[in-house]
Scaffold this motif. Sequence first.
Motif, short mmCIF file in Angstrom:
data_model
loop_
_atom_site.label_atom_id
_atom_site.label_comp_id
_atom_site.label_asym_id
_atom_site.label_seq_id
_atom_site.Cartn_x
_atom_site.Cartn_y
_atom_site.Cartn_z
N GLY A 34 0.73 -1.25 0.19
CA GLY A 34 -0.05 0.05 -0.12
C GLY A 34 0.67 1.21 -0.02
O GLY A 34 0.24 2.19 0.42
N MET A 52 -9.14 -5.19 -1.50
CA MET A 52 -9.19 -5.15 -0.10
C MET A 52 -10.45 -5.10 0.53
O MET A 52 -11.02 -4.23 -0.30
CB MET A 52 -8.28 -4.04 0.49
N THR A 76 -7.12 2.76 2.37
CA THR A 76 -7.57 1.19 2.97
C THR A 76 -8.91 1.43 3.48
O THR A 76 -9.40 2.38 3.78
CB THR A 76 -6.82 0.95 4.38
N TRP A 130 -2.47 1.51 7.58
CA TRP A 130 -1.70 0.46 7.03
C TRP A 130 -0.97 -0.26 8.26
O TRP A 130 -0.56 -1.43 8.10
CB TRP A 130 -0.70 1.03 6.13
N GLY A 178 -4.11 5.98 5.11
CA GLY A 178 -4.92 4.86 5.58
C GLY A 178 -4.22 4.07 6.76
O GLY A 178 -3.30 4.55 7.41
N ASP A 207 -7.54 -9.67 2.02
CA ASP A 207 -7.23 -9.23 0.67
C ASP A 207 -7.06 -10.40 -0.42
O ASP A 207 -6.67 -11.38 -0.03
CB ASP A 207 -5.72 -8.65 0.89
N THR A 222 -8.38 -6.19 7.13
CA THR A 222 -8.86 -6.50 5.82
C THR A 222 -8.78 -7.70 5.42
O THR A 222 -7.89 -8.25 6.02
CB THR A 222 -8.55 -5.46 4.75
N THR A 234 -3.19 -4.79 8.06
CA THR A 234 -4.49 -4.13 8.13
C THR A 234 -5.46 -5.15 8.42
O THR A 234 -5.73 -6.29 8.22
CB THR A 234 -4.54 -3.82 6.53
#
Length: 227
Positions: free
Chosen positions: A29, A220, A115, A154, A152, A170, A168, A166
Amino acid sequence: MSERENNKDRRRFLIAAGTGAVGATVAAGCGQAAEQSSPEEPGAEGPAAALEPTRVVTGHDEQGKSVFEMQGPPSRAVSFDSAGGVELVELWATDETPEVPRENGDPVLEMASFTPGLNGSRFRLVKFPPATEGAELDAQAVLQEVEEKAPGEWNFEEDAPGMHTTDTVDYGVVISGEISLVLDDGAALSLKQGDCVVQNGTRHAWNNTGSEPCWMAFVMIGAQRRS
């Protein structure tokens, strides 16, 4: 040349000569503002250094019929020098559960964070340049550029350059080149063209130890992290 042939040409991945950009272990990112790079002419010899995709977005007209709403180059791209030229090409973004038909506008231009939050998403291409032997990443410089140009959540680590986490899930696909995915305790796995990754909120970094840039596509999706 017909319009159909023109569209086909615009969809080709253009191969451009590498510029020798360095890149130590870097994260997916990172970015320094570089609104649209200028690759060499198609057919140039050398490693796959640049992709120029056409972004196609569908939608609905006033009568509810499906139409091609957008067709052209992506509207936002960033790269950053502190990580040797890692490049992000932003394709789409959502910040909540999508509704269709959708409202007009380009969410990539409007997004404040690279993000996604919970239930949001980000769709992008990422270029990881090859690392230069002996090069060291300036973690503080990377953190500063990320904050300025790709803000974001990160969670990059100052004492472990490139490592980040993160909230998330992905989905990643290697489009060209090879790259190593690094996890905890130095565990690493080499990925090649066509390989796919599902990253479930894990601490990780990306390391291109090859001789050519690696391009990956990522989606993401914002997730809730359990305590």
